[in-house]
Design an enzyme around this catalytic site. Structure first.
Site: not given
Length: 271
Positions: A108-110
Site C-alpha cells: 500500500s506504500c509508494g
C-alpha cells in the site's frame, strides 16, 4: 497467470438475515519481490506474483531509475523467501539516481524507506503534446473496467491499472494487491511492447495520491483517470507537470481537476 494468483481459504460468513455459514473465499496472493539493478539490491516490494517482469520494468521507468530503452532484460527467479527480479541495464546507459531506500516497500506504500524529504517529491518532466479525448470515452473505459478485472472480481481485494485508447477502449490491464504495483506493472508492460502512452489515458481503481500522478507522467501519458478522489498534492503535481487529472470517475460521470481542455464534449473526430 498462475491461476489468477489466488488461494482458496475457509471462513465463517455471518449475515443479518441468514446468520453463520461456512464458505470458501478466494484471497489474492502476496509475496516479497526483491528488486535489483545489475545485481545491486535496491528494494523489496510486497506484490501479487503475476507479471513480475512488468513490475520491475515499470518500477524502473516510473521511479526514474532508467529509460525503457536502457533495459536489456529482466531476470526473475523464485526462491524459498519470494521472488527476485534483476533488471539488466545497457552498458554505458545513463542511470538516473534512484531514491535510496532502507526498508521494504509495503503493497500500500509508494515511498516506503525513502530517507530524505528531497527524495519524496522530486522534479517531474513537463508533458509536451497531449491526446484529447471525449468525456464519453472516459465513461466508456470506466464502464468496461469492472468486467476485465479477473483477479479483482474473484477476490475483491486487488487494484487495477488500465490503458485506454482515445476512444475509451481498454487496451491493457494489470492487477495487484498494491495500487502502485498495478500501475508499475502497466507501465512495464507498455514499455516492453513499446506502446505509446501519449495516445490514450491511464485509468486506476485506487485513490489518486501524488505518486500515481508522478508515475503516469513518467510513463509519458497526459491523462490520468481515477475512480476515487485526489489529494491536494496530486492536483498540484498534475498542474506542474501538465497532466490532465480526472477523478471520482463513476458510472454517473467524473470530475476534471486540471487541464480540462483535453476533455471534449464530443468525440474528437466529431469536433
Amino acid at each position: 497467470m498462475s491461476k489468477l494468483a489466488s488461494q482458496s481459504r475457509s471462513a465463517i460468513q455471518w449475515r443479518v438475515t441468514t446468520g453463520s455459514q461456512a464458505i470458501d473465499r478466494a484471497t489474492p496472493q502476496e509475496v516479497a519481490v526483491g528488486l535489483s539493478f545489475d545485481g545491486r539490491p535496491h528494494t523489496v516490494l510486497m506484490a501479487t506474483p503475476d507479471d513480475v517482469e512488468d513490475l520491475a520494468r515499470g518500477f524502473t521507468v516510473t521511479e526514474a531509475v532508467a529509460r525503457p530503452e536502457d533495459i536489456m532484460e529482466v531476470e526473475v527467479r523464485e526462491t524459498d523467501l519470494g521472488l527476485l527480479a534483476d533488471v539488466k541495464l545497457k552498458p554505458g546507459a545513463i542511470q538516473r539516481k534512484a531514491r535510496p531506500r532502507t526498508l521494504e516497500g509495503r503493497s500500500s506504500c509508494g515511498l516506503c524507506g525513502v530517507q530524505r524529504l528531497a527524495d519524496a517529491v522530486r522534479p517531474l518532466p513537463r508533458l509536451e503534446g497531449a491526446a484529447r479525448v471525449s468525456h464519453q470515452a472516459v465513461q466508456r473505459a470506466v464502464d468496461a473496467l469492472g468486467d476485465v478485472q479477473a483477479l479483482g472480481r474473484l477476490t475483491r481485494a486487488t487494484h487495477a491499472a488500465a490503458f485506454a485508447d482515445g476512444k475509451g477502449a481498454l487496451v491493457m490491464i494489470r492487477e495487484d494487491v498494491g495500487r502502485h504495483n498495478a500501475l508499475d506493472k502497466l507501465a512495464g508492460a507498455m514499455a516492453r511492447e513499446a506502446r505509446d502512452a501519449s495516445e490514450g489515458f491511464v485509468l486506476v481503481t485506487s485513490r489518486c495520491s501524488f505518486e500515481m500522478v508522478e508515475k503516469t507522467v513518467r510513463m509519458g501519458c497526459s491523462i490520468l483517470v481515477a475512480v476515487s478522489a485526489p489529494t491536494d498534492l496530486a492536483i498540484r503535481r498534475a498542474e506542474e507537470a501538465g497532466l490532465t487529472l480526472v477523478a471520482l470517475a463513476r458510472a454517473d460521470g467524473h470530475t476534471v481537476f486540471t487541464y480540462a481542455e483535453r476533455l471534449l464534449d464530443a468525440a474528437p473526430e466529431l469536433v
